[in-house]
Design an enzyme around this catalytic site. Structure first.
Site, PDB file in Angstrom:
ATOM      1  CB  THR A 179      -0.727  -0.314   1.289  1.00  0.00           C
ATOM      2  OG1 THR A 179      -1.746  -1.352   1.430  1.00  0.00           O
ATOM      3  CG2 THR A 179      -1.373   1.174   1.363  1.00  0.00           C
TER       4      THR A 179
ATOM      5  CE  LYS B 142      -5.117  -1.270   1.546  1.00  0.00           C
ATOM      6  NZ  LYS B 142      -5.404  -2.021   1.835  1.00  0.00           N
TER       7      LYS B 142
ATOM      8  CE  LYS C 185       2.071   1.653   5.431  1.00  0.00           C
ATOM      9  NZ  LYS C 185       1.456   0.469   3.902  1.00  0.00           N
TER      10      LYS C 185
END
Ligand code: NAP
Length: 289
Positions: A95, A170, A238
């Site tokens: 990701t 995503k 993150k």
């Protein structure tokens, strides 16, 4: 040529194992080599650097934690991209933020190779069962080359658009995930303060229309006080950080995102980064927000 797989953490180890079970011969690399032991026992070849792996493979999957890790493994000292045979394909399942994915795609093309963004929706159990959802950004022809492999690791493959679009989808998905997790944890926090049990709250909220389906498994972890990582809280933080960067780049105001991001930052400061994302409830319960 054999399939290269780099990054054998919670997700990568299980994705690679499914490729192996389906009969594919793998070349693997992980910074901490011990994590490759189970795959090596089943016949995978462990390489000592990403560069060495690239010398033997023209198709490389990566499943690494952060953009920094991806850049280091792909283009740093001993990075793999420079050593790939001409016209190889790099499938990046990590990701990362869309602008970073676009940069990686460009750098890769500049060196005569091809790049697909292929981040996944789904956590430890879907990875183990081969039930991930792949969100693809890139050329249709490149996707066709790996469709069969993605079908082994996942239950759906969504071709969102060009390079960067898989990572965009995503990013949006995980922002929603974080908000849903936080909203559920806060609902439990308020509900228990009013004298309703966690069990009753879970049963009621999760059988109604307001809660996201993934929260069922998080509710089990919360009730058992089992915060062993399926999706580490630090990686959700993150992702929120990457979404915030993306919102800045897009000149889009997302005030809720900033608040949620800082909540996860506080939990991380208190040492909960390596725990499952559901440990955000433990953090709220501590009353130290
Ligand atoms: N877990 C989930 O539920 C989930 C779901 C969807 C997407 N994701 C995404 O998938 C990716 C992997 O997540 P994960 O849960 O599998 O994380 P993880 O278990 O922490 O694994 C991270 C991997 O990255 C490697 N790595 C980190 N920094 C590195 C560096 N500087 N150089 C080389 N290798 C490095 C780690 O190597 P070591 O083993 O040596 O540390 C490990 O192989 C992340 O981008 C995450 O956001 C996770």
């Amino acid at each position: 040529m054999e399939i290269g797989f780099i990054g054998l953490g919670i997700m990568g180890s299980r994705m690679a194992a499914n490729l192996q079970k389906a009969g594919h011969q793998l070349l693997v690399y992980n910074r901490t080599p011990d994590k490759a032991a189970a795959l090596v026992a089943q016949g995978a070849e462990l390489l000592s650097s990403p560069q060495n792996l690239a010398q033997k493979s023209n198709l490389v999957f990566t499943m690494l934690s952060t953009p920094e890790a991806v850049k280091e493994v792909a283009f740093g000292h001993q990075g793999f991209v420079q050593s790939l045979p001409a016209n190889s394909l790099w499938v990046n399942c990590s990701t990362v933020n869309p602008s970073f994915a676009i940069k990686m795609a460009q750098y890769t093309k500049d060196r005569g190779h091809r790049y697909l963004d292929a981040p996944v929706s789904g956590s430890l159990m879907p990875a183990e069962k081969g039930e991930l959802i792949f969100l693809i950004g890139g050329e249709e022809s490149d996707l066709r080359q790996v469709q069969e492999l993605l079908d082994i690791m996942g239950k759906a493959v969504i071709h969102v658009g060009e390079n960067g679009q898989g990572s965009s989808m995503k990013m949006v998905n995980n922002m929603l995930l974080a908000h849903a997790m936080t909203a559920f944890a806060e609902a439990l926090r308020l509900g228990t303060s009013l004298g309703i049990s966690e069990e009753m709250l879970g049963q009621t909220l999760l059988s109604g229309p307001a809660a996201a389906p993934f929260l069922k498994s998080k509710q089990t972890k919360i009730l058992n006080r089992d915060y062993a990582p399926e999706f580490p809280l630090e990686w959700l933080h993150k992702d929120l950080h990457l979404a915030a960067i993306t919102a800045y780049e897009q000149n889009v105001a997302l005030p809720g995102l900033q608040t949620t991001k800082e909540l996860y930052a506080q939990a991380k400061e208190k040492g909960l980064g390596p725990e499952d994302m559901s440990a955000i409830y433990q953090f709220l319960q501590s009353g130290k927000v």
